[in-house]
Design a protein around this motif. Structure first.
Motif, short mmCIF file in Angstrom:
data_model
loop_
_atom_site.label_atom_id
_atom_site.label_comp_id
_atom_site.label_asym_id
_atom_site.label_seq_id
_atom_site.Cartn_x
_atom_site.Cartn_y
_atom_site.Cartn_z
N SER A 360 0.83 -1.15 0.13
CA SER A 360 -0.04 -0.07 -0.04
C SER A 360 0.75 1.41 0.15
O SER A 360 0.45 2.19 -0.66
N THR A 361 1.95 1.10 0.79
CA THR A 361 2.85 2.22 0.64
C THR A 361 3.60 2.61 -0.64
O THR A 361 3.65 3.64 -1.16
N GLN A 362 3.90 1.41 -1.14
CA GLN A 362 4.53 1.57 -2.43
C GLN A 362 3.68 2.13 -3.68
O GLN A 362 3.83 2.67 -4.51
N TYR A 363 2.37 1.63 -3.39
CA TYR A 363 1.27 2.19 -4.39
C TYR A 363 1.15 3.88 -4.18
O TYR A 363 0.89 4.54 -5.05
N GLY A 364 1.03 4.20 -2.94
CA GLY A 364 1.13 5.39 -2.90
C GLY A 364 2.25 6.23 -3.46
O GLY A 364 2.15 7.48 -4.04
N ALA A 365 3.55 5.74 -3.10
CA ALA A 365 4.74 6.31 -3.88
C ALA A 365 4.45 6.44 -5.39
O ALA A 365 4.95 7.39 -6.17
N VAL A 366 4.05 5.48 -6.14
CA VAL A 366 3.81 5.30 -7.63
C VAL A 366 2.89 6.45 -7.91
O VAL A 366 3.18 7.23 -8.85
N VAL A 367 1.73 6.59 -7.09
CA VAL A 367 0.76 7.53 -7.57
C VAL A 367 1.22 9.00 -7.44
O VAL A 367 1.23 9.94 -7.92
N GLY A 368 1.86 9.25 -6.25
CA GLY A 368 2.51 10.32 -6.18
C GLY A 368 3.65 10.75 -6.94
O GLY A 368 3.52 12.00 -7.53
#
Length: 466
Positions: A360-368
């Motif tokens: 979930s944190t990696q997903y947020g990083a990609v989105v950011g």
């Protein structure tokens, strides 16, 4: 009986060289002098009455003389009670020629003591200094300004909330001081008067009108737990109202504080992000001095390890919403703060590449990183794409449905990042190779383009509903 006898006029005339003055002329001058003297005393009494005094003083007579454009009395200023000195005493002396004379006895001074006395301190040269009382509604903590605890004390004395005006730390300090005062009053009766007499007088007072306080309370309450219609109206008011500049530091502090306190409440977090967006959208306030308060809270919503009560909640949409808020912050203030976007980018890269971070944190990083632009994706995401895909392979085959769903979400975020790069370069992936994009046909859909983008990632099953 006349206040100025005619023989007194003759005596005064004789002292200045006028020996022969008739009684009739002396009586005429005496009557005129008495009239002016009574008029002068009446004016002096008015000054004393306006000063809330019953006794007549020298300065009252001098003020009356100035009012009549007459010369003041010399040698009688000061030395009166109430000015830090004792009242002057007059001695009486009698003379056969003049009569009774009253004079002020002055102390005899020893000239030897005056000569050998130490010199007074050298006077300081006049100087000026300047300091900021407030910057964008926030009072800086400097020695020239009152401390937050003093501001909280003033707020409590005026019936305001100390935490609202001076902050939580000031309110806690004020409560601690009150406890010590209560202990001193209960344990040592002698110290009671001393504690009560000790009071700090500030240079300035923090002024926040009751209307602004009420507005702040209503808006924050509506954002946290108000109905949708009221919340929407309050957020609209934040974006268009022209009279809330003083409340900007309070609103930014509120957003940062509530984000840290409501990390498992998606509804509140979404409302807080909308509040931050409304403040950024306003053309009537300057939020630049408070960007440092908003950025950590928004980054937490993007790459936070857990921002919902259940992993099955749709926290993915909140991460995308927070990424858009960060994009707005960088677009608007990236020129003023040259290190703003690099620091945010470094945070996302660490969250993306550290193997211990959850999906979930990696997903947020990609989105950011996707929100920060194509150049960021080319430099930071594409070179690490193979490493990310290898890490996804095992998660996609995991028997845990929650973990596999998270992996599908991350794969979809990578696909959208790839599609962003392709669209920027006007390229398309078709038949296993890259080519120039043709004009879009009516049958082309977003799903088809995403499929082509995800096809760049080998050995990954495509689930476009993710």
């Amino acid at each position: 009986m006349s206040l100025v006898p005619h023989f007194m006029v003759q005596t005064i005339a004789a002292s200045v060289g006028l020996e022969s003055i008739s009684d009739e002329l002396a009586r005429s001058v005496s009557s005129d002098a008495e009239y002016h003297l009574r008029e002068l005393i009446q004016e002096a009494r008015k000054f004393a009455r306006h000063a809330k005094r019953s006794d007549l003083r020298v300065r009252d007579v001098n003020n009356a003389l100035k009012l009549r454009n007459m010369e003041s009395l010399y040698g009688y200023e000061g030395g009166e009670e109430g000015e830090g000195r004792a009242a002057r005493t007059y001695s009486r002396a009698s003379s056969m020629k003049v009569g009774e004379v009253f004079f002020v006895e002055e102390p005899k001074l020893n000239l030897n003591e005056i000569i050998h006395a130490p010199l007074p301190a050298y006077p300081l040269a006049p100087s000026f200094t300047a300091h900021w009382l407030a910057v964008e509604g926030v009072q800086p903590t400097i020695p020239a300004n009152p401390s937050p605890m003093v501001i909280a004390e003033l707020a409590a004395a005026e019936g305001l909330d100390p935490e609202f005006v001076g902050g939580a730390e000031a309110a806690a300090a004020l409560a601690s001081v009150k406890e010590r005062v209560e202990d001193a009053e209960g344990g040592e009766p002698r110290g009671k008067k001393r504690v009560r007499e000790a009071r700090v007088v500030p240079f300035v007072k923090h002024v926040l009108s009751q209307e602004l306080q009420l507005y702040y309370q209503k808006v924050t309450a509506a954002v946290i737990e108000g109905p949708d219609a009221l919340r929407n109206e309050c957020l609209k008011s934040l974006s268009v109202d022209t009279g809330i500049s003083q409340l900007v530091p309070y609103f930014t502090h509120f957003v940062a504080f509530e984000v840290s306190r409501s990390l498992l409440n998606l509804t509140v977090l979404a409302s807080l992000l909308r509040m931050a967006s409304a403040l950024l959208a306003s053309e009537h306030i300057n939020i630049m001095p408070y960007v440092h308060q908003l950025v950590p809270a928004v980054i937490t919503c993007v790459v936070g390890r857990r921002i919902s009560a259940s992993p099955q909640d749709d926290h993915w949409a909140l991460r995308r919403q927070a990424a858009e808020v960060l994009k707005s912050l960088c677009d608007e203030f990236g020129g003023a703060f040259v290190t703003l976007q690099p620091r945010i980018t470094n945070t996302f890269v660490r969250a993306l590449l550290e193997p211990t971070r959850p999906i979930s944190t990696q997903y947020g990083a990609v989105v950011g990183l996707t929100a920060l632009g194509v150049r960021t994706l080319e430099l930071l995401v594409l070179p690490n794409l193979e490493l990310l895909v290898r890490g996804l392979a095992s998660a996609l085959r995991d028997s845990d449905p929650i973990r596999s769903n998270e992996a599908v979400r991350l794969r979809g975020a990578l696909a959208r990042a790839l599609l962003t790069v392709l669209e920027h370069k006007n390229l398309v992936w078709a038949d296993g190779r890259l080519g120039q994009r043709r004009a879009p046909a009516p049958e082309d859909t977003v799903d088809a383009r995403l499929t082509a983008a995800i096809a760049l990632v080998p050995d990954v099953a495509v689930d476009l509903t993710a």
